[in-house]
Motif scaffolding. Sequence first.
Motif, short mmCIF file in Angstrom:
data_model
loop_
_atom_site.label_atom_id
_atom_site.label_comp_id
_atom_site.label_asym_id
_atom_site.label_seq_id
_atom_site.Cartn_x
_atom_site.Cartn_y
_atom_site.Cartn_z
N ILE A 24 -4.97 16.89 -5.42
CA ILE A 24 -5.11 15.46 -4.80
C ILE A 24 -6.21 15.27 -3.76
CG2 ILE A 24 -3.14 15.57 -3.50
CD1 ILE A 24 -2.74 12.45 -4.02
N VAL A 25 -7.08 14.38 -3.86
CA VAL A 25 -7.98 13.89 -2.80
C VAL A 25 -7.05 13.16 -1.91
CG1 VAL A 25 -10.20 13.14 -2.24
CG2 VAL A 25 -10.21 14.24 -4.23
N GLU A 26 -7.04 13.59 -0.47
CA GLU A 26 -6.38 12.85 0.56
C GLU A 26 -7.39 12.36 1.31
OE1 GLU A 26 -2.23 14.53 1.15
OE2 GLU A 26 -3.69 16.06 1.46
N PRO A 27 -7.00 10.94 1.93
CA PRO A 27 -5.90 10.10 1.50
C PRO A 27 -6.18 9.28 0.33
CG PRO A 27 -7.31 9.25 3.07
CD PRO A 27 -7.77 10.32 3.01
N THR A 28 -5.09 9.03 -0.64
CA THR A 28 -5.32 8.44 -1.62
C THR A 28 -4.17 7.27 -1.57
OG1 THR A 28 -6.02 9.96 -3.34
CG2 THR A 28 -4.94 8.01 -4.12
N LEU A 29 -4.63 6.10 -1.14
CA LEU A 29 -3.77 4.91 -0.85
C LEU A 29 -4.00 3.93 -2.08
CD1 LEU A 29 -4.37 4.39 3.12
CD2 LEU A 29 -2.58 5.81 1.54
N ILE B 170 0.94 -1.14 0.10
CA ILE B 170 -0.18 0.08 -0.25
C ILE B 170 0.98 1.35 -0.10
CG2 ILE B 170 -1.65 1.22 1.38
CD1 ILE B 170 -2.55 -1.39 2.38
N THR B 171 0.45 2.30 -1.00
CA THR B 171 1.50 3.32 -1.10
C THR B 171 0.46 4.66 -0.99
OG1 THR B 171 3.19 2.04 -2.53
CG2 THR B 171 3.12 4.52 -2.72
N ASP B 172 1.04 5.74 -0.38
CA ASP B 172 0.25 6.81 -0.26
C ASP B 172 0.73 7.61 -1.51
OD1 ASP B 172 -0.84 9.36 0.26
OD2 ASP B 172 -0.21 9.34 2.32
N LEU B 173 -0.16 8.11 -2.27
CA LEU B 173 0.23 8.87 -3.47
C LEU B 173 0.59 10.28 -3.29
CD1 LEU B 173 -1.92 8.27 -6.70
CD2 LEU B 173 -1.06 10.36 -6.38
N ALA B 174 0.28 10.94 -2.27
CA ALA B 174 0.40 12.34 -2.17
C ALA B 174 1.80 12.58 -1.92
CB ALA B 174 -0.38 12.91 -0.61
N PRO B 175 2.60 11.95 -1.16
CA PRO B 175 4.18 12.24 -0.97
C PRO B 175 4.74 12.13 -2.32
CG PRO B 175 3.59 10.36 0.66
CD PRO B 175 2.33 10.96 0.00
N LEU B 176 4.41 11.12 -2.92
CA LEU B 176 5.08 10.81 -4.25
C LEU B 176 4.93 11.75 -5.38
CD1 LEU B 176 4.82 6.85 -4.65
CD2 LEU B 176 6.92 8.51 -3.92
N LEU B 177 3.45 12.46 -5.10
CA LEU B 177 3.09 13.38 -6.36
C LEU B 177 4.01 14.70 -5.67
CD1 LEU B 177 1.58 14.36 -8.48
CD2 LEU B 177 -0.20 14.67 -6.81
N GLN B 178 4.23 14.91 -4.52
CA GLN B 178 4.93 16.04 -4.20
C GLN B 178 6.58 15.86 -4.40
OE1 GLN B 178 4.16 19.10 -1.75
NE2 GLN B 178 6.08 19.49 -3.38
N ASP C 270 -7.93 0.49 -0.22
CA ASP C 270 -9.08 0.40 0.56
C ASP C 270 -10.43 0.89 -0.43
OD1 ASP C 270 -11.03 0.00 2.57
OD2 ASP C 270 -10.46 1.87 3.77
N PRO C 271 -11.14 0.01 -1.08
CA PRO C 271 -12.13 0.82 -1.82
C PRO C 271 -13.18 1.06 -1.19
CG PRO C 271 -11.33 -1.53 -2.67
CD PRO C 271 -10.71 -1.26 -1.40
N ALA C 272 -13.39 0.63 0.12
CA ALA C 272 -14.63 1.18 0.82
C ALA C 272 -14.45 2.41 1.35
CB ALA C 272 -14.63 0.10 2.35
N SER C 273 -13.42 3.16 1.04
CA SER C 273 -13.04 4.62 1.47
C SER C 273 -13.62 5.30 0.38
CB SER C 273 -11.71 4.85 1.62
OG SER C 273 -11.21 4.87 0.16
N THR C 274 -14.35 4.89 -0.64
CA THR C 274 -15.32 5.71 -1.55
C THR C 274 -16.76 5.67 -1.02
OG1 THR C 274 -15.64 3.74 -2.87
CG2 THR C 274 -13.61 5.19 -3.31
N ASP C 275 -17.05 4.96 -0.23
CA ASP C 275 -18.42 5.04 0.63
C ASP C 275 -18.46 6.29 1.43
OD1 ASP C 275 -20.69 4.59 1.58
OD2 ASP C 275 -20.61 2.59 2.18
N PRO C 276 -19.24 7.12 1.37
CA PRO C 276 -19.24 8.27 2.46
C PRO C 276 -19.70 7.79 3.63
CG PRO C 276 -20.33 9.04 0.22
CD PRO C 276 -19.83 7.28 0.30
#
Length: 589
Positions: free
Chosen positions: A446-451, A417-425, A566-572
């Motif tokens: 970017i929408v955070e968190p994006t794992l 699992i990789t956090d996209l935000a720091p790599l984008l920075q 974590d696909p469930a994170s798209t569920d509000p």
Amino acid sequence: MSESSAVRLRRPTYGSPQPAVPFPIIGPHTRERTRAVLEQLAALTGFRVAALSIVRTGQDLIQMTEVVGAELSQSDKEQTWIPLSRWLRDGVEREQWGIWIFRPSSSQHPDDCRYDWHIEPSPSGGDWDPAHALACELRDTDGNLRGALHLDAPVDGRVPPPEARAQLDAVGRMAVQSMMSIIEAEDARQRAEMAVGARQIAETAPAAPAHEHSTAIRQALMSTFGLDEITVYWFHPNTASLLPRPAPAPEARSAAIRSWRQGTALVVPPQSPGGASVLHLPIGDDTTCYGMLVLERRTHPAPWSPAEIAGAVTIGRDLGRQLTEREIRRRLHREVEDLRAEVNNRAQIAASVAHDLASPLHAIRNYIDLLDHPSVTGEEQRRSLLDALRNGTAQAAELAAQLSLLAEERAPRDAPITDLAPLLQETLDLHGPAAESKDQVLSATIVEPTLVALAGLDLSRILTNLTGNALKYTPPGGSVEVLVTHLGGEAVITWRDTGVGIAPNQLPRVFEEFYRAPDSYTQAQPGTGLGLPIVKRLVENAHGQVQVRSQLGVGTTVEVRLPLADPASTDPASAPATSTRSWRIPTTG
């Protein structure tokens, strides 16, 4: 009144009339020999009427085809057919006189199947009843029933006594042998004609498409079988290119496939008096049934002989083999073309690798030569040359790493699992100076968190390659925007630039190894043509997707979809709170 006029067929019908000829495609010589045998049979046995019936193969009927000593016109012959199954069990009481079978009138029902003659009384009287029947079977060496000989109307008007039946048996056996030799000779002649026709068609088929629009094949079929019409039906996927394509009735298709499996053809009897004589001929080799030919005789609707059916089956097999060979040739041609394209592609790859390696290696060699040159004495000059050597070595090493990554076969494994935000920075920090130097605006949201379920090194390569490409092909003063959103359990990373764009005819090739657009702007930029292929490989290994849309002179949009860790994170209802983070590197102007 002559003897022949004193005997007439009185009750010949059973069902609808069927067409009859002495033999299918009979020659005058065969007809003369048949009548000669019948005349001798009648003379030597003391009967006024002798007749020959022939079994019509595939039609389950036996039909009188020649008679001596009686009036029997062609129209009469067309009414003398009897269902074979009924004829074989005709009557209950029978007497065996050697090879002859005698059925007295007392054993027969008025509706039984038989040839019933009107016989004028013999001058001497007698006990022969016109309803009596005397016949012997004609069978080939395999035991197949081919026809029958019939005797009727004794000259003396009497039933032959027991002492005369030995003579009757001996003469009958000779007549059977003679008649079977005539039938077999006729079969051999017909098979020879069929073999010639089949060979002609087989020789024609390789030079032309194997369907009815091939004029040579059509003419050969017409002349060989005396046809009025040929219709073809295709129902195998490999025949999709053959025309026309009328759809056969399901039952006709099933019947054709059954006939093909049995190695025969289907005879369809005339549906009405004078109707067409039809043969459904399957087209197929030993493994595949491709379709069927419907062969029709209308002008002269002669029944189909065993030789004709065998010849037609041979032709159907030959045409099937030609279709199979045609399909094999097409498949081999495709494979050869694919192999040729692969060889050309590999040659282009080898040439591109050689070219891309040659530039840094050539520069390295020049720098090394300069280091040894007497004119280079200052420390600053040496440091400058060493820096250039390091850059050239780094370029060669990067190309080698890209080639290694492209050829790498990765076994499926659980992705980290990789956090996209720091790599984008980090990506923005890496490419920011280049953007500033060209007065370009580089921004990211970017929408955070994006794992995402992808290794950090692979994700970093994707971000770096696509961001660097967008900046490289965007002229000074343009902009590159990176947008990260969530959609349906996926992280959607989108690059939008205002660059030179990609021509429509070049867009399908952007993921080919070493491919670079031929326009002058693209060719002037440094690169190996491996960036997008590597991105595609990495994304697909992570079970993601990558798409490129572009308009020449307007810009390019690249969209990468990667599974969220974590696909469930798209569920509000179940997701943690999210926030939007933006970066912007403005122009220096």
